[in-house]
Write a protein that holds these residues in place. Structure first.
Motif, PDB file in Angstrom:
ATOM      1  N   THR A  33       0.833  -1.203   0.000  1.00 29.43           N
ATOM      2  CA  THR A  33       0.000   0.000   0.000  1.00 29.43           C
ATOM      3  C   THR A  33       0.866   1.250   0.000  1.00 29.43           C
ATOM      4  O   THR A  33       0.638   2.197  -0.761  1.00 29.43           O
ATOM      5  N   VAL A  37       0.463   1.728  -3.989  1.00 34.68           N
ATOM      6  CA  VAL A  37      -0.834   2.387  -4.115  1.00 34.68           C
ATOM      7  C   VAL A  37      -0.718   3.886  -3.845  1.00 34.68           C
ATOM      8  O   VAL A  37      -1.265   4.715  -4.580  1.00 34.68           O
ATOM      9  N   CYS A  55      -7.675   2.146   0.902  1.00 31.33           N
ATOM     10  CA  CYS A  55      -7.084   0.804   0.819  1.00 31.33           C
ATOM     11  C   CYS A  55      -7.475  -0.034   2.034  1.00 31.33           C
ATOM     12  O   CYS A  55      -7.732  -1.235   1.912  1.00 31.33           O
ATOM     13  N   LEU A 309      -4.493   3.092   7.650  1.00 29.84           N
ATOM     14  CA  LEU A 309      -4.935   1.836   7.059  1.00 29.84           C
ATOM     15  C   LEU A 309      -5.902   1.124   8.001  1.00 29.84           C
ATOM     16  O   LEU A 309      -6.946   0.602   7.576  1.00 29.84           O
TER      17      LEU A 309
END
Length: 610
Positions: A33, A37, A55, A309
């Protein structure tokens, strides 16, 4: 001694089997991530915090992670248990508070004390009171309403500072006011975490006042111990480490300080974040502050990313779908209440209407510490789960819309901005003698150099810019500079575009460059236009809209470095210049589309650099 083959095989399987890929799966998801990302999101101009939250929601137990039982293959790319990341997320919060401590030096607070302890403290107190009373009126218990009020009163320091810095707004009135409010909120986080800890300890047992007194004494003793040890040990430790000139040792000492003080605070019954915050404050007064900030930044960013996250993993689409009206109402109400309070307070602190409105719209959304406070309070039963879910979903919605809200804030602020009182020098009008001369757009460093070269070679010219301060300085130096907006066709006419020999754009603002080129081409299709470009892509775009020559900064800097290096290595100057000219022409041929509207300049008329 030789072992039996079956026994050796069994041992080999046992050794090989000690590495369980599933143990590292969550770490790989986090790194993917952060490493893939988030850079992709930044390329698409999406805020990195929003990318982490999105995410988390996608890969968490309420997203694709919830489909693992149906599609086992998803197990390798999802996190089905968000609690596995609770430890790294807590470290992320500790590092965030550590960096906040580094930023909150005594000198900075004293410099901004009027706004920090006036505007900021008023915002936190009044917003918490208003939101808490609304929560209480909607049926929340007094303790829960208090925590909800303070949790939603806080804003996102990480996102707001990033947005202000990206738009170069930190030094404006609105930027300074927003930063002062955020500083006060950051200061308020530590006592709020302490308050939740006390309320948890006294939940339903004994006197709250007695509990507060006992907890305060324990906290004071722990903090005093950390401060005394820190003042005695930190400077000698970092001086010793710095004397080794080892980046690895300095990094280890920094991590030890942040984590060690956090663990000491945790052992005393306080939060890790409080200990890390105190360590940051202590280091802020030393000569190692800037070096520590640089060292800790990569770890802080990654661990804060883990925190966001986990925030995303707590987003349950089912719950959101079940209460869309309530969540939207809380989000709109939160922004409305905080905006009104901040706007009124900002006006009381003598900010003009434009700055007050921009500050109010920037700071009114919720922030990351709402998740820390409300999730912590919910886990110990101080706030019911349903209220926490709705409140945090509303906070997430306001954070997601913050970049768009910031854009609207700037737009509305410009509409309300008071008229600028121009200096007398900036009121001078361009000459109306219809004489042919070059027009240089931009009075900055590049524009001044171009103007000086034109003057050196006897080429008549004027300089125009929309920055009154630059024009005033130029005119006081005796140069032909005039204030105005080059994107406006009428102003270009006033500057003599119809008789101009060339239009040279030196400003570093792609939108303004585009608008100026289009306006000039509409008035004078035949005029020579030379423009400064940021890079190859920008140069290609400028050729497409009609410039004769575009000078990409990145390519030109590379050519100049190559020229200096080759001459320094002993290559004859004539060969180097010819080679650089050839390479420059090659780049120009690559960048200019075959069907470009404007013809290229003749070779003898091309400027090597602006």
């Amino acid at each position: 001694m030789a072992g039996h083959p079956d026994q050796l095989e069994s041992q080999g399987q046992s050794v090989a089997g000690t590495v369980d890929p599933a143990v590292y799966k969550d770490a790989v998801v986090v790194l993917a991530t952060a490493g893939v990302v988030v850079p992709l999101a930044k390329t698409l101009k999406v805020n990195s915090i929003i990318a982490f939250i999105a995410c988390g929601a996608l890969l968490g137990p309420f997203g694709l992670g919830g489909l693992v039982s149906t599609i086992p293959l998803l197990r390798t790319v999802t996190v089905s248990n968000a609690e596995a990341l609770a430890g790294p997320a807590e470290l992320g919060v500790a590092f965030l508070l550590f960096v906040i401590g580094l930023e909150l030096s005594f000198e900075r607070l004293m410099t901004m004390k009027r706004l920090v302890f006036g505007l900021g403290l008023g915002q936190v107190g009044l917003s918490a009171a208003a939101i808490g009373l609304i929560a209480y009126a909607l049926g929340q218990p007094a303790t829960a309403a208090l925590i909800i009020g303070f949790g939603l009163a806080l804003s996102s320091t990480a996102m707001i500072v990033e947005l202000l810095a990206a738009k170069k707004r930190m030094t404006t009135s609105a930027g300074r006011a927003s930063f002062a409010i955020l500083l006060c909120q950051d200061l308020a986080v530590v006592p709020l975490l302490f308050l939740v800890h006390v309320l948890e300890t006294q939940n339903g047992s004994g006197s709250l006042l007695a509990g507060l007194a006992q907890a305060f004494v324990q906290a004071a003793a722990a903090i005093a111990t950390i401060v005394v040890i820190g003042r005695l040990a930190l400077k000698p430790l970092f001086r010793l480490v710095a004397s080794t000139d080892s980046a690895e040792s300095f990094m280890a000492a920094t991590l030890l300080t942040a984590l060690g003080t956090g663990l000491i605070a945790a052992a005393a019954g306080l939060s890790m974040g409080l200990g890390a915050f105190i360590a940051g404050l202590l280091l802020a007064e030393t000569e190692f502050r800037r070096a520590v900030e640089v060292t800790i930044d990569p770890f802080k960013s990654l661990l804060i990313g883990v925190f966001f996250l986990t925030v995303g993993m707590g987003v349950n689409p089912t719950e959101i779908a079940g209460h869309p009206v309530a969540i939207l109402s809380v989000a709109v109400g939160l922004v409305a209440v905080k905006s009104l309070i901040i706007f009124v307070l900002a006006r009381r602190f003598r900010l003009n209407a434009a700055a007050a409105l921009e500050t109010a719209l920037m700071v009114s959304p919720g922030g990351e510490f709402a998740f820390v406070l409300l999730n912590g309070a919910s886990s110990v039963g101080l706030v019911e789960h349903g209220a926490t879910s709705i409140a945090l979903a509303a906070v997430s919605l306001t954070m997601v819309t913050l970049p768009l809200q910031a854009r609207f804030a700037r737009h509305f602020a410009q509409k309300l901005a008071p008229a600028v009182a121009l200096p007398e020098e900036a009121k001078a009008l361009p000459p109306d003698d219809r004489a042919p001369r070059a027009i240089v757009v931009g009075g900055g460093r590049v524009g001044r150099l171009v103007a000086s070269m034109l003057e050196e070679h006897g080429k008549s010219h004027i300089v125009i810019d929309s920055d009154a301060a630059l024009i005033t300085a130029q005119r006081r130096a005796g140069r032909p500079a005039f204030y105005g907006d080059a994107t406006q066709p009428e102003f270009l006419k006033l500057c003599g575009l119809e008789e101009a020999t060339a239009l040279i754009l030196t400003i570093d603002n792609p939108r303004a460059v585009d608008a100026t080129v289009q306006a000039a081409r509409a008035l004078r299709p035949d005029i020579v236009i030379v423009a400064r470009a940021r890079d190859a892509a920008h140069a290609r775009h400028l050729y497409e809209i009609g410039v004769n020559d575009a000078v990409p900064e990145t390519i030109e800097a590379s050519l100049q470095l190559s020229e200096a290096a080759l001459v320094g290595l002993g290559v004859p100057m004539g060969l180097v210049i010819a080679s650089v000219h050839e390479r420059r022409d090659g780049f120009r041929a690559q960048l200019k589309p075959a069907g470009a509207a404007a013809r290229a300049l003749p070779r003898h008329a091309r400027s090597r650099r602006l």
